[in-house]
Design a protein around this motif. Sequence first.
Motif, PDB file in Angstrom:
ATOM      1  N   THR A   1       0.440  -1.070  -0.374  1.00 10.79           N
ATOM      2  CA  THR A   1       0.021   0.072   0.623  1.00 10.79           C
ATOM      3  C   THR A   1       0.854   1.168  -0.357  1.00 10.79           C
ATOM      4  O   THR A   1       0.432   1.934  -0.835  1.00 10.79           O
ATOM      5  N   LEU A   2       2.152   1.130   0.992  1.00 14.88           N
ATOM      6  CA  LEU A   2       2.469   2.459   1.018  1.00 14.88           C
ATOM      7  C   LEU A   2       3.436   2.909  -0.393  1.00 14.88           C
ATOM      8  O   LEU A   2       3.819   4.101  -0.225  1.00 14.88           O
ATOM      9  N   ASN A   3       4.230   1.472  -0.689  1.00 13.26           N
ATOM     10  CA  ASN A   3       4.726   1.369  -2.318  1.00 13.26           C
ATOM     11  C   ASN A   3       4.685   1.979  -3.426  1.00 13.26           C
ATOM     12  O   ASN A   3       4.725   2.839  -4.260  1.00 13.26           O
ATOM     13  N   LEU A   4       2.537   1.476  -2.901  1.00 13.75           N
ATOM     14  CA  LEU A   4       2.125   2.380  -4.190  1.00 13.75           C
ATOM     15  C   LEU A   4       1.671   3.580  -4.382  1.00 13.75           C
ATOM     16  O   LEU A   4       1.413   4.041  -5.037  1.00 13.75           O
ATOM     17  N   LEU A   5       1.959   3.965  -3.394  1.00 16.96           N
ATOM     18  CA  LEU A   5       1.561   5.911  -2.760  1.00 16.96           C
ATOM     19  C   LEU A   5       2.256   5.719  -3.028  1.00 16.96           C
ATOM     20  O   LEU A   5       2.421   7.680  -4.315  1.00 16.96           O
ATOM     21  N   VAL A   6       3.854   5.880  -3.181  1.00 18.54           N
ATOM     22  CA  VAL A   6       4.927   6.676  -3.873  1.00 18.54           C
ATOM     23  C   VAL A   6       4.547   6.268  -5.370  1.00 18.54           C
ATOM     24  O   VAL A   6       5.189   7.740  -6.118  1.00 18.54           O
ATOM     25  N   ILE A   7       4.708   4.896  -5.707  1.00 19.86           N
ATOM     26  CA  ILE A   7       4.857   5.473  -8.027  1.00 19.86           C
ATOM     27  C   ILE A   7       3.405   5.792  -8.147  1.00 19.86           C
ATOM     28  O   ILE A   7       4.016   6.489  -8.504  1.00 19.86           O
ATOM     29  N   ILE A   8       2.407   6.001  -7.551  1.00 19.97           N
ATOM     30  CA  ILE A   8       1.200   6.971  -7.826  1.00 19.97           C
ATOM     31  C   ILE A   8       1.241   7.866  -8.244  1.00 19.97           C
ATOM     32  O   ILE A   8       1.167   9.067  -8.639  1.00 19.97           O
ATOM     33  N   SER A   9       2.393   8.583  -6.469  1.00 17.04           N
ATOM     34  CA  SER A   9       2.490  10.250  -6.456  1.00 17.04           C
ATOM     35  C   SER A   9       3.681  10.836  -7.416  1.00 17.04           C
ATOM     36  O   SER A   9       3.398  11.678  -8.490  1.00 17.04           O
ATOM     37  N   ILE A  10       4.830   9.804  -7.878  1.00 20.30           N
ATOM     38  CA  ILE A  10       5.820  10.819  -8.631  1.00 20.30           C
ATOM     39  C   ILE A  10       5.358  10.120 -10.061  1.00 20.30           C
ATOM     40  O   ILE A  10       5.352  10.902 -10.767  1.00 20.30           O
ATOM     41  N   SER A  11       4.201   9.586 -10.408  1.00 14.24           N
ATOM     42  CA  SER A  11       4.196   9.157 -11.590  1.00 14.24           C
ATOM     43  C   SER A  11       2.267  10.191 -12.313  1.00 14.24           C
ATOM     44  O   SER A  11       2.867  10.534 -13.232  1.00 14.24           O
ATOM     45  N   HIS A  12       1.767  10.549 -11.185  1.00 13.00           N
ATOM     46  CA  HIS A  12       1.117  11.649 -11.544  1.00 13.00           C
ATOM     47  C   HIS A  12       1.176  12.904 -11.346  1.00 13.00           C
ATOM     48  O   HIS A  12       0.763  13.432 -12.477  1.00 13.00           O
ATOM     49  N   PHE A  13       1.895  13.173 -10.190  1.00  9.52           N
ATOM     50  CA  PHE A  13       2.086  14.429 -10.454  1.00  9.52           C
ATOM     51  C   PHE A  13       3.530  15.109 -11.297  1.00  9.52           C
ATOM     52  O   PHE A  13       4.556  14.805 -11.214  1.00  9.52           O
ATOM     53  N   ARG A  14       3.214  16.159 -12.045  1.00  3.94           N
ATOM     54  CA  ARG A  14       4.579  16.599 -13.254  1.00  3.94           C
ATOM     55  C   ARG A  14       5.332  17.445 -13.003  1.00  3.94           C
ATOM     56  O   ARG A  14       6.730  16.997 -13.047  1.00  3.94           O
ATOM     57  N   LYS A  15       5.293  17.980 -11.353  1.00  4.34           N
ATOM     58  CA  LYS A  15       6.136  18.699 -10.690  1.00  4.34           C
ATOM     59  C   LYS A  15       7.053  17.583 -10.115  1.00  4.34           C
ATOM     60  O   LYS A  15       8.458  18.259  -9.746  1.00  4.34           O
ATOM     61  N   LEU A  16       6.929  16.372 -10.121  1.00  7.44           N
ATOM     62  CA  LEU A  16       7.687  15.505  -9.264  1.00  7.44           C
ATOM     63  C   LEU A  16       8.249  14.505 -10.897  1.00  7.44           C
ATOM     64  O   LEU A  16       9.339  13.455 -10.155  1.00  7.44           O
ATOM     65  N   HIS A  17       8.440  15.140 -11.432  1.00  6.31           N
ATOM     66  CA  HIS A  17       9.027  14.363 -12.788  1.00  6.31           C
ATOM     67  C   HIS A  17      10.682  14.850 -12.876  1.00  6.31           C
ATOM     68  O   HIS A  17      10.944  15.927 -13.796  1.00  6.31           O
ATOM     69  N   THR A  18      11.038  14.555 -11.717  1.00  9.10           N
ATOM     70  CA  THR A  18      12.784  14.836 -11.699  1.00  9.10           C
ATOM     71  C   THR A  18      13.447  13.175 -11.846  1.00  9.10           C
ATOM     72  O   THR A  18      13.381  12.616 -11.564  1.00  9.10           O
ATOM     73  N   PRO A  19      15.361  13.647 -12.161  1.00 11.26           N
ATOM     74  CA  PRO A  19      15.813  12.449 -12.225  1.00 11.26           C
ATOM     75  C   PRO A  19      16.324  11.302 -10.584  1.00 11.26           C
ATOM     76  O   PRO A  19      16.229  10.716 -10.466  1.00 11.26           O
ATOM     77  N   THR A  20      15.839  12.733  -9.863  1.00 14.76           N
ATOM     78  CA  THR A  20      15.714  12.318  -8.616  1.00 14.76           C
ATOM     79  C   THR A  20      14.628  11.343  -8.204  1.00 14.76           C
ATOM     80  O   THR A  20      14.863  10.455  -7.877  1.00 14.76           O
ATOM     81  N   ASN A  21      13.882  11.574  -8.308  1.00 17.93           N
ATOM     82  CA  ASN A  21      12.252  11.449  -8.109  1.00 17.93           C
ATOM     83  C   ASN A  21      12.467  10.114  -9.029  1.00 17.93           C
ATOM     84  O   ASN A  21      11.828   9.378  -8.352  1.00 17.93           O
ATOM     85  N   PHE A  22      13.087  10.260  -9.628  1.00 22.32           N
ATOM     86  CA  PHE A  22      12.203   8.441 -11.211  1.00 22.32           C
ATOM     87  C   PHE A  22      13.153   7.735 -10.020  1.00 22.32           C
ATOM     88  O   PHE A  22      12.774   6.618 -10.566  1.00 22.32           O
ATOM     89  N   LEU A  23      14.612   7.807  -9.829  1.00 21.19           N
ATOM     90  CA  LEU A  23      14.846   6.619  -8.573  1.00 21.19           C
ATOM     91  C   LEU A  23      14.077   6.994  -7.716  1.00 21.19           C
ATOM     92  O   LEU A  23      14.384   4.542  -7.362  1.00 21.19           O
ATOM     93  N   LEU A  24      13.753   7.067  -7.140  1.00 24.36           N
ATOM     94  CA  LEU A  24      12.722   6.932  -5.926  1.00 24.36           C
ATOM     95  C   LEU A  24      11.821   6.457  -6.163  1.00 24.36           C
ATOM     96  O   LEU A  24      11.344   5.199  -5.738  1.00 24.36           O
TER      97      LEU A  24
END
Length: 327
Positions: free
Chosen positions: A45-68
């Motif tokens: 559940t918690l890691n699915l939240l991370v996956i949804i968050s970084i995948s959905h919000f464009r502001k989080l589309h950075t190289p560092t966040n892609f690694l996360l």
Amino acid sequence: MSTPDEAELCYPHLGNSSCRRIVRSHSVSVLLHIILSSISVLTVTLNLLVIISISHFRKLHTPTNFLLLSLAVSDFSVGFVWVFMIFLIDGCWFLGADWCVFNTVLSYVVPSASIGTVVLISVDRYVAVCDPMHYQTKVTKNRANICIVLCWAGSTVFHTVMLKDNIEHPGGFDSCAGECTVYLPPFAGVIDLIFSFIIPISIIVVLYVRVFMVAVSQAQAMRSHVTVVTLQSSLKVNRSELKAARALGVVVVVFLMCLTPLYIVSLTSGFGVKSFSSYIFVVGLVFFNSLLNPVIYVFLYPWFRKCVKCVFSLQILKSGSSEANIL
């Protein structure tokens, strides 16, 4: 009606050819099932939240966040590995040889991909802190994605080769019925130790020591006001990057603390045929790290807390929500 001896066997009808189960009281067995099931559900559940968050919000589309994101995918997969571990609570494997092989390969590939991703995170933070002026040109989204794909592909190929004997002979190394045995030839165990632990850990430690030294020197410079006007902008960049480095440093340290015991046990006990149930604690510690990572994000990343609120309040379903500024 079964005899006491038969009750201790995984497959009573097979007699002496069956493995013996670990006998526990009913209350202890139920408690262990509840704990492991809860860990599995929380990890997914918690890691699915991370996956949804970084995948959905464009502001989080950075190289560092892609690694996360890559780390979250591997942690998400570990949530399902916990399900297989639940079947081994009593020391018996009832899912057959093929599922044992699948569990074995998954149990090696996923942590290996996590190790590779943590190495990439260390490289990312090293460039960001030690060479901030060229970070934007050296570390791009495309390069980060290519490195992630190579990391996963390399991990899959490497461990498929290492576990070739297990894949070609499912159940061939089990000493009794109801066992899920992992076999690594001695040379393969040494190679795995070198490429999955010694080299990656050395890279991580060296890079983060360098990042720490830069952080200390910059902190001293800012305290003594020894700054040059032309460097002020780069120092501002470094402060934000150093903050990110400290947050990711916590992730790296916790990861190393969970990973190291597994290889210490491997070194002290030698390589070769290993019953998966005998490694249950140290392997479980490595997998437990997958639950800790998103918990760390909750405390260290305000954007993750905002994303979780958006998901649970269903704001994420609104049109244009992907463009929201959650930083």
